[in-house]
Design an enzyme around this catalytic site. Structure first.
Site, short mmCIF file in Angstrom:
data_model
loop_
_atom_site.label_atom_id
_atom_site.label_comp_id
_atom_site.label_asym_id
_atom_site.label_seq_id
_atom_site.Cartn_x
_atom_site.Cartn_y
_atom_site.Cartn_z
NE ARG A 141 -6.09 -28.52 -61.53
CZ ARG A 141 -4.94 -28.33 -60.86
NH1 ARG A 141 -3.85 -28.99 -61.23
NH2 ARG A 141 -4.91 -27.49 -59.85
NE ARG A 175 -7.86 -29.61 -57.39
CZ ARG A 175 -6.59 -30.01 -57.26
NH1 ARG A 175 -6.29 -31.30 -57.21
NH2 ARG A 175 -5.62 -29.12 -57.19
NE ARG A 225 5.01 -27.74 -49.42
CZ ARG A 225 3.71 -27.84 -49.61
NH1 ARG A 225 2.91 -26.95 -49.08
NH2 ARG A 225 3.21 -28.83 -50.32
CE LYS A 267 5.63 -29.75 -57.12
NZ LYS A 267 5.00 -30.77 -56.24
NE ARG A 317 -3.17 -24.14 -54.99
CZ ARG A 317 -3.64 -24.93 -55.96
NH1 ARG A 317 -4.82 -24.66 -56.50
NH2 ARG A 317 -2.95 -25.95 -56.38
#
Length: 596
Positions: free
Chosen positions: A201, A230, A166, A90, A241
């Protein structure tokens, strides 16, 4: 329409939501999750005010239908909403859209941090919640977004809302202010791919550049040694998530179902953007043609069903298909919720909801109680989102033995409610509590009460318990969902006729805030002839179902009445007024007289 069997009408009940690819999963009311994350240098940051906004690098196109064409609608630049799970790509697509069209990229996470660091009034309010470890309320986030949308650069260049709204409350706040996009884009990527993208990642803390151990490895060993993972890119946190994203999606997508465009995001970046660009150009072309038609004194045809004053978008079609899709159920849940909220805002305290879509018709089979409980859950969670403490009440046994005096439809309902999924943020117990019907169930901290299908059982009357409960509730709202409060005297005369009129008068004192039922010919459940609907504060509306070419259908408004229509009113709407000496019509009227 034939009654469906229990096997074909399985209730959409408790348990965790399961995402089944493109589409909508169960709603979870969600406030903004304030997680300050590390960002790559390529991501766009939206400032809270026009004066601090970055100078646009894009072409500042206002809907060019083709390269070299004149602006199609200079008075209305593009308005785009985009949604996608973590690692769906996104952010990259947002950057490419901004570069191509010059839209103002608005991300609530960026806005929130900018407002807090700038010390604005909204920022200070948000910081109070954040400092106390609380989620920023929907209204604060909406105020922040609306403030940004009002800035001159947004008005001039158009906007790209990234990951907002949201929650259902956020979406409805925008709707109430007539803030609506031209298109809602959803990037769809399989869960396994998303998890792989996140877990693999890596972040370069020196340059801020993002790498992937397999798909985009670092250029050399020096960079490789300093890469870090991260903190939110672990398998467990990514799964969490993803679930949050799916739950939030269901809360929002029905509001924009007519603008929704789902795009396969599991393709090369350029291919995905090419499809997005094609959709945006189509909007520009349609706008250009519409503007030309109006210039020539013509107006474009409205496609869809009749709308009412509150911008209700019409009756969903294919209601004879059982079980209903998630989208149809959610559509009706939203319709019920908005009518109920409007009634409560008008200080109405004794309300009832009568919704009899096929999926909610207990006369077909008792398993429909599952859909009814899902409706109650959506209403309860929506009010909990507004900070209300809701008591959900199911009548208990009114005699000796485990099930004595409980109507079959409600047997076991209390236990099922306890096991249902009430969200991940502790709404049940904090804002929503399960109880029975009676004065002893009214606690001083309760703000409102929702009674699931209160009904008299043979030989037992629930109305006395309801009266005691409403007396104890005082001026707090009490909402009956699909009540069935007619007298059902036993052969032994346990439920005596004494006081019958008073009981029925009390049952009738609840004002209907929402009503919906399909209309059929006598003795049949197919085909659907039309529908009767009322959503507070509008009139009762009588619709005819009309078949269209290619197997499509629509509902056409025939009449509006202030009071609930009688069987004669509906028959007249369909067939025209009866002649003076004409006898009572049979068939269609005969069926209606039994249900109204």
């Amino acid at each position: 329409m034939a009654a469906s069997s229990p096997a074909t009408a399985s209730p959409p009940l408790a348990g965790s939501a399961i995402h089944r690819g493109p589409g909508i999963s169960r709603q979870l009311p969600g406030s903004l999750f304030c997680r300050p994350l590390a960002r790559s240098s390529s991501q766009t940051v939206s400032a809270p005010a026009a004066s601090t906004a970055p100078k646009p690098r894009g072409l500042l196109l206002r809907c060019r239908a083709a390269e070299g064409a004149a602006p199609a609608r200079a008075e209305a630049p593009l308005k785009v909403m985009i949604s996608g799970a973590p690692a769906s790509g996104k952010g990259t697509q947002c950057r490419m859209i901004v570069e191509k069209y010059g839209l103002v990229h608005i991300s609530t996470g960026d806005l929130l941090r900018a407002e807090v660091s700038s010390g604005t009034k909204i920022g200070k309010k948000a910081k109070e919640y954040m400092d106390n470890g609380m989620l920023v309320p929907d209204q604060v986030v909406t105020d922040m977004v609306v403030s940004r949308l009002s800035q001159p650069d947004v008005q001039e260049r158009g906007w790209l809302l990234d990951g907002y709204p949201r929650s259902y409350a956020q979406a409805q706040s925008l709707e109430s202010m007539k803030i609506r996009p031209d298109i809602f884009i959803v990037l769809e990527v399989p869960d396994d791919n998303l998890i792989d993208r996140c877990v693999g990642r890596r972040l370069d803390p020196v340059t801020g550049k993002i790498y992937h151990v397999k798909n985009f490895p670092p250029e050399n060993e020096e960079i490789s040694t300093r890469l870090i993972t991260r903190s939110d890119d672990t398998f467990e946190k990514v799964k969490s998530r993803l679930e949050t994203y799916k739950q939030n999606s269901e809360a929002v997508l029905p509001t924009y179902s007519d603008l929704l465009n789902q795009i396969d995001g599991n393709r090369p970046v350029e291919v995905v953007f090419q499809e997005i660009e094609s959709l945006l150009q189509k909007i520009c072309t349609n706008a250009s043609e519409d503007k030309l038609a109006k210039t020539n004194g013509k107006s474009s045809d409205f496609v869809g069903t009749t709308t009412s004053k509150n911008e209700w978008r019409g009756i969903p079609t294919r209601l004879n298909n059982i079980p209903h899709s998630r989208e149809i159920r959610k559509y009706f849940y939203d319709d019920v919720l908005q009518a109920t909220k409007r009634a409560i805002e008008d200080k109405k305290t004794r309300l009832q909801i009568d919704i009899n879509i096929p999926e909610l018709n207990p006369e077909m089979d008792v398993y429909r109680i599952g859909t009814l409980m899902e409706l109650v859950r959506e209403i309860s969670l929506a009010f909990a989102d507004d900070g209300k403490r809701v008591k959900v009440s199911v009548q208990g046994s009114m005699g000796q033995g485990a099930f004595a005096g409980i109507p079959l439809q409600l047997a076991g309902t209390r236990k099922i409610l306890e096991f249902m999924d009430w969200g991940d943020y502790g709404a049940k117990g904090a804002f929503i509590n399960i109880g029975a019907v009676g004065a002893s169930e009214v606690d001083k901290e309760d703000d409102m009460f929702i009674l699931i299908a209160p009904q008299n059982a043979v030989g037992n009357c629930i109305i006395d318990d309801m009266r005691a409960m409403t007396d104890a509730a005082g001026d707090r709202p009490v909402i009956l969902v699909n009540p069935r409060l007619k007298d059902m005297p036993a052969s032994s005369g346990v439920m005596q006729t004494m006081g019958r009129d008073m009981r029925l008068k009390y049952a009738a004192s609840f004002e209907t805030c929402y009503s919906f039922r399909l209309l059929f010919y006598a003795g049949t459940f197919y085909p659907i002839m039309g529908a009767l609907r009322m959503g507070y504060p509008n009139k009762y509306e009588i619709y005819r179902r009309v078949d269209e070419p290619n197997g499509k259908e629509k509902y056409v408004l025939l009449a509006e009445l202030m009071d609930k229509p009688t069987a004669d009113d509906i028959t007249n709407a369909f067939k025209g007024p009866k002649k003076e000496k004409e006898s009572a019509p049979s068939g269609f009227w005969g069926f209606l007289s039994g249900i109204l």
